[in-house]
Design a protein around this motif. Structure first.
Motif, PDB file in Angstrom:
ATOM      1  N   ARG A 155      49.223 -21.896 -21.740  1.00 38.69           N
ATOM      2  CA  ARG A 155      47.925 -21.312 -21.403  1.00 38.69           C
ATOM      3  C   ARG A 155      46.846 -21.792 -22.371  1.00 38.69           C
ATOM      4  O   ARG A 155      45.725 -22.129 -21.963  1.00 38.69           O
ATOM      5  N   ILE A 175      45.944 -25.477 -21.601  1.00 38.31           N
ATOM      6  CA  ILE A 175      45.196 -25.563 -20.343  1.00 38.31           C
ATOM      7  C   ILE A 175      43.762 -25.072 -20.553  1.00 38.31           C
ATOM      8  O   ILE A 175      42.785 -25.727 -20.142  1.00 38.31           O
ATOM      9  N   GLY A 221      45.784 -31.197 -18.461  1.00 38.61           N
ATOM     10  CA  GLY A 221      45.357 -30.786 -17.129  1.00 38.61           C
ATOM     11  C   GLY A 221      46.501 -30.357 -16.238  1.00 38.61           C
ATOM     12  O   GLY A 221      46.311 -29.618 -15.270  1.00 38.61           O
ATOM     13  N   GLN A 222      47.728 -30.822 -16.575  1.00 37.46           N
ATOM     14  CA  GLN A 222      48.899 -30.487 -15.767  1.00 37.46           C
ATOM     15  C   GLN A 222      50.118 -30.389 -16.679  1.00 37.46           C
ATOM     16  O   GLN A 222      50.367 -31.289 -17.489  1.00 37.46           O
ATOM     17  N   GLU A 240      48.928 -20.148 -11.274  1.00 31.39           N
ATOM     18  CA  GLU A 240      48.332 -21.246 -12.032  1.00 31.39           C
ATOM     19  C   GLU A 240      48.864 -22.587 -11.514  1.00 31.39           C
ATOM     20  O   GLU A 240      49.958 -23.004 -11.877  1.00 31.39           O
ATOM     21  N   ARG A 283      48.120 -25.492 -12.266  1.00 29.49           N
ATOM     22  CA  ARG A 283      48.190 -26.552 -13.281  1.00 29.49           C
ATOM     23  C   ARG A 283      49.462 -26.486 -14.119  1.00 29.49           C
ATOM     24  O   ARG A 283      49.668 -27.350 -14.983  1.00 29.49           O
ATOM     25  N   VAL A 284      50.306 -25.491 -13.851  1.00 32.36           N
ATOM     26  CA  VAL A 284      51.600 -25.384 -14.530  1.00 32.36           C
ATOM     27  C   VAL A 284      52.688 -25.264 -13.472  1.00 32.36           C
ATOM     28  O   VAL A 284      52.690 -24.318 -12.674  1.00 32.36           O
TER      29      VAL A 284
END
Length: 226
Positions: free
Chosen positions: A59, A62, A68-69, A90, A92-93
């Motif tokens: 977290r 990010i 970003g990923q 989320e 991006r995770v």
């Protein structure tokens, strides 16, 4: 009981994983000697886990824009339910957990990908299942950073795991994950679960991750120098 020593250990473990993650982004690979507290969720601790260090670190990175990923590769014998709940909304995770189908927790988290394995899976079947999934997963997710939770509780002698991996099987698993992921993105390794009354034996088992990381680092350095 939540003693002062538990508080200090928990804070150090979380800080260690965040520091290791930033070192991995800088150098390509770093490992914590603790971490992998994947049962702690957004509402509190669970399953011997107070704070979810991978959740906090992921977290933070990010939110700061450092990545970003993110891909979480969780190979503890127990499903990474807390991590799954933390990153449920989320995109991006990406959370991937491969674990024993008949083990804790009873209420599973919403991982992006779960693989349930039967009791007594053993080295060959375990590694084959992992090899069938991980390369394609890395291509699809295209992470900027991989968190690898290298739990040793799938070991055949572990008190809480029933997947029957040997020392050689754990070593093969860790070497494969590191080599495969490092070809795509930086990797931060954390130790995850392990339950043995013999603490020295357990420590040696956990050090499998760090030995594999040292070997992967040396091979990568040799390739760069070549």
């Amino acid at each position: 009981p939540i003693t002062q020593s538990v508080v200090k250990r928990t804070q150090a473990a979380v800080g260690g994983t965040l520091t290791a993650a930033r070192l991995a982004l800088r150098h390509g690979l770093a490992c914590n000697t603790a971490g992998g507290s994947h049962h702690a969720g957004p509402m509190g601790g669970a399953g011997f886990c107070v704070f979810n260090d991978v959740g906090v670190a992921g977290r933070a990175l990010i939110n700061s824009g450092e990545v970003g990923q993110v891909l979480v590769v969780d190979l503890d014998v127990h499903q990474g339910d807390g991590t799954a709940f933390i990153f449920e909304h989320e995109p991006r995770v990406f959370t991937f957990s491969m674990h024993g189908e008949k083990n804790f927790p009873v209420r599973r988290g919403p991982s992006d990908l779960d693989i349930d394995l039967p009791d007594g899976t053993g080295d060959a079947a375990y590694v084959a299942r992992l090899k069938a999934v991980l390369p394609d997963l890395l291509r699809r997710v295209a992470p900027d950073l991989v968190f690898y939770i290298a739990g040793v509780d799938p070991h055949e002698s572990d008190r809480l795991g029933r997947l029957s991996l040997s020392d050689a099987g754990l070593a093969e698993r860790d070497a494969y994950v590191l080599e495969t992921c490092l070809a795509v993105a930086p990797v931060v390794g954390v130790i995850g679960g392990g339950y043995d009354h013999d603490i020295d034996r357990l420590a040696r088992r956990h050090a499998t991750l760090h030995r594999a990381a040292a070997q992967a680092w040396r091979r990568g350095l040799a390739r760069r120098e070549a």
